[in-house]
Design an enzyme around this catalytic site. Structure first.
Site, PDB file in Angstrom:
ATOM      1  N   SER A 181       1.259  -7.447  -0.855  1.00 32.80           N
ATOM      2  CA  SER A 181       1.905  -8.485  -0.035  1.00 32.80           C
ATOM      3  C   SER A 181       0.995  -9.655   0.303  1.00 32.80           C
ATOM      4  O   SER A 181       1.468 -10.666   0.810  1.00 32.80           O
ATOM      5  CB  SER A 181       2.509  -7.885   1.234  1.00 32.80           C
ATOM      6  OG  SER A 181       1.552  -7.723   2.251  1.00 32.80           O
TER       7      SER A 181
ATOM      8  N   THR B 217       0.824  -1.211   0.000  1.00 27.53           N
ATOM      9  CA  THR B 217       0.000   0.000   0.000  1.00 27.53           C
ATOM     10  C   THR B 217       0.854   1.255   0.000  1.00 27.53           C
ATOM     11  O   THR B 217       0.475   2.281  -0.584  1.00 27.53           O
ATOM     12  CB  THR B 217      -0.929  -0.012   1.234  1.00 27.53           C
ATOM     13  OG1 THR B 217      -1.785  -1.135   1.121  1.00 27.53           O
ATOM     14  CG2 THR B 217      -1.753   1.244   1.345  1.00 27.53           C
TER      15      THR B 217
ATOM     16  N   THR C 139       1.455  -4.380   4.305  1.00 28.43           N
ATOM     17  CA  THR C 139       1.263  -4.699   5.721  1.00 28.43           C
ATOM     18  C   THR C 139       0.702  -6.106   5.953  1.00 28.43           C
ATOM     19  O   THR C 139       0.885  -6.664   7.029  1.00 28.43           O
ATOM     20  CB  THR C 139       0.294  -3.680   6.366  1.00 28.43           C
ATOM     21  OG1 THR C 139      -0.929  -3.680   5.643  1.00 28.43           O
ATOM     22  CG2 THR C 139       0.891  -2.289   6.394  1.00 28.43           C
ATOM     23  N   ASP C 140       0.019  -6.653   4.933  1.00 32.94           N
ATOM     24  CA  ASP C 140      -0.725  -7.899   5.165  1.00 32.94           C
ATOM     25  C   ASP C 140       0.160  -9.070   5.595  1.00 32.94           C
ATOM     26  O   ASP C 140      -0.240  -9.879   6.430  1.00 32.94           O
ATOM     27  CB  ASP C 140      -1.530  -8.279   3.917  1.00 32.94           C
ATOM     28  CG  ASP C 140      -2.716  -7.333   3.703  1.00 32.94           C
ATOM     29  OD1 ASP C 140      -3.039  -6.569   4.636  1.00 32.94           O
ATOM     30  OD2 ASP C 140      -3.320  -7.365   2.616  1.00 32.94           O
TER      31      ASP C 140
HETATM   32  N1  ASP Z   1      -2.818  -5.495   0.703  1.00 29.95           N
HETATM   33  C1  ASP Z   1      -1.766  -4.543   0.990  1.00 29.95           C
HETATM   34  C2  ASP Z   1      -0.444  -5.298   1.009  1.00 29.95           C
HETATM   35  O1  ASP Z   1      -0.244  -6.062   1.922  1.00 29.95           O
HETATM   36  C3  ASP Z   1      -2.030  -3.919   2.296  1.00 29.95           C
HETATM   37  C4  ASP Z   1      -1.004  -2.958   2.783  1.00 29.95           C
HETATM   38  O2  ASP Z   1       0.082  -2.799   2.267  1.00 29.95           O
HETATM   39  O3  ASP Z   1      -1.315  -2.329   3.797  1.00 29.95           O
HETATM   40  O4  ASP Z   1       0.377  -5.093   0.145  1.00 29.95           O
END
Ligand code: ASP
Length: 310
Positions: A62, A16, A95-96
């Site tokens: 991610s 993200t 973050t995932d």
């Molecule tokens: N779906 C995104 C990822 O993990 C979420 C994020 O980065 O917060 O790349």
């Protein structure tokens, strides 16, 4: 804070933090992994004497993290950590699965120098993005001589790789170290250390087999009415290891336990973790399925995978 001059290498993997939405008001309808890592660094404050070097290792959401990216990332980290002029590494990441990558790098590299993962909950195009501050903080931590080993820097907080978990799906402060508590806070580029940083043992460059040959370890969950059908199907499908995300102190219902014990008898390595967000599985001598002490199910899976690696 005492800052040493040195090179900080920033490895981009997407997420993200590198996300783009059609509107600055949209913090959820974006595509992750679009903005190049050197663009993310443009105009960011860096500690005096610090030079940045950016490298795009991957450009993914991610949720799609896989063994091939992990292998490449571990290789690039090992390469840069071995350079005398490199003080630390920052990895931008979604973050995932950030906690999984952090734990994986912690296990395979055991770096003495800091390897700092960071990301964002809002895309780069947001009217109020959190990525730039997180990235500036991560660079400050990587450049700080007090920092060492693999950690996650997020929302002004430094979390150790073994403890960190994403605990919120939307909030800016989305990570927690649970019972262990954070390692430090980052305040105006300075570290306020809260507890002893875990030791590092600087392992040699990882000699990982090719990703296609990494052992297959799956996670199954205990829940009301859980049966053994999934375990039986995975064993038939040739799984090498199973982690059960048990209830409470790693408890597993009778039917599921029977399936797991049979799997174990047939040579499948089984570990018991807990689906609880906090606490740890406390082993007892009567256990028939070994506990993954102090590890969440996703981290127990990584530990078991590395244990089973040829
Ligand atoms: N779906 C995104 C990822 O993990 C979420 C994020 O980065 O917060 O790349």
């Amino acid at each position: 804070m005492q800052v040493t001059a040195g090179k900080i290498v920033v490895l981009g993997t997407g997420g993200t933090i590198a996300g783009r939405a059609a509107s600055a008001a949209d913090n959820v309808g974006y595509r992750a992994g679009e903005v190049a890592v050197d663009e993310l660094l443009r105009g960011l404050p860096v500690p005096p004497g610090t030079r940045l070097h950016a490298e795009q290792v991957a450009q993914i959401d991610s949720k799609d993290m896989d063994f091939a990216v992990w292998a490449t990332l571990a290789g690039r980290c090992a390469h840069w950590l071995a350079q005398d002029d490199v003080a630390g590494i920052v990895v931008t990441h979604g973050t995932d699965t950030m906690e999984e990558t952090a734990y994986f790098l912690h296990c395979v590299l055991g770096p003495a120098k800091p390897v700092v993962l960071t990301g964002a909950m809002r895309p780069a195009t947001s009217a109020a993005p959190d990525g730039p501050q997180n990235l500036a903080d991560a660079i400050a931590v990587a450049a700080d001589p007090q920092a060492r080993g693999t950690c996650v820097v997020f929302a002004g907080t430094v979390h150790g790789a073994p403890d960190v978990q994403k605990v919120h799906s939307y909030r800016i402060d989305a990570f927690s170290s649970g019972d262990a508590g954070p390692l430090a806070y980052v305040e105006e580029g300075r570290l306020r250390v809260l507890r002893a940083w875990p030791g590092a043992d600087s392992r040699a460059v990882p000699t990982l087999p090719r990703p296609a040959g990494w052992p297959r370890v799956e996670i199954v969950m205990n829940h009301a009415g859980a049966g053994r059908a999934i375990v039986d199907a995975l064993v038939r499908d040739g799984v090498a290891g199973l982690v059960v995300a048990g209830t409470g102190n790693g408890t597993v219902n009778h039917a599921l336990e029977a399936g797991l014990l049979e799997a174990q008898q047939h040579g499948v390595a089984v570990r018991r973790a807990s689906r609880c967000a906090q606490g740890r599985v406390l082993p007892s001598p009567a256990d028939r399925l070994p506990a993954a002490v102090g590890l969440s199910p996703v981290k127990a899976r990584i530990a078991l995978m590395l244990e089973l690696m040829p």
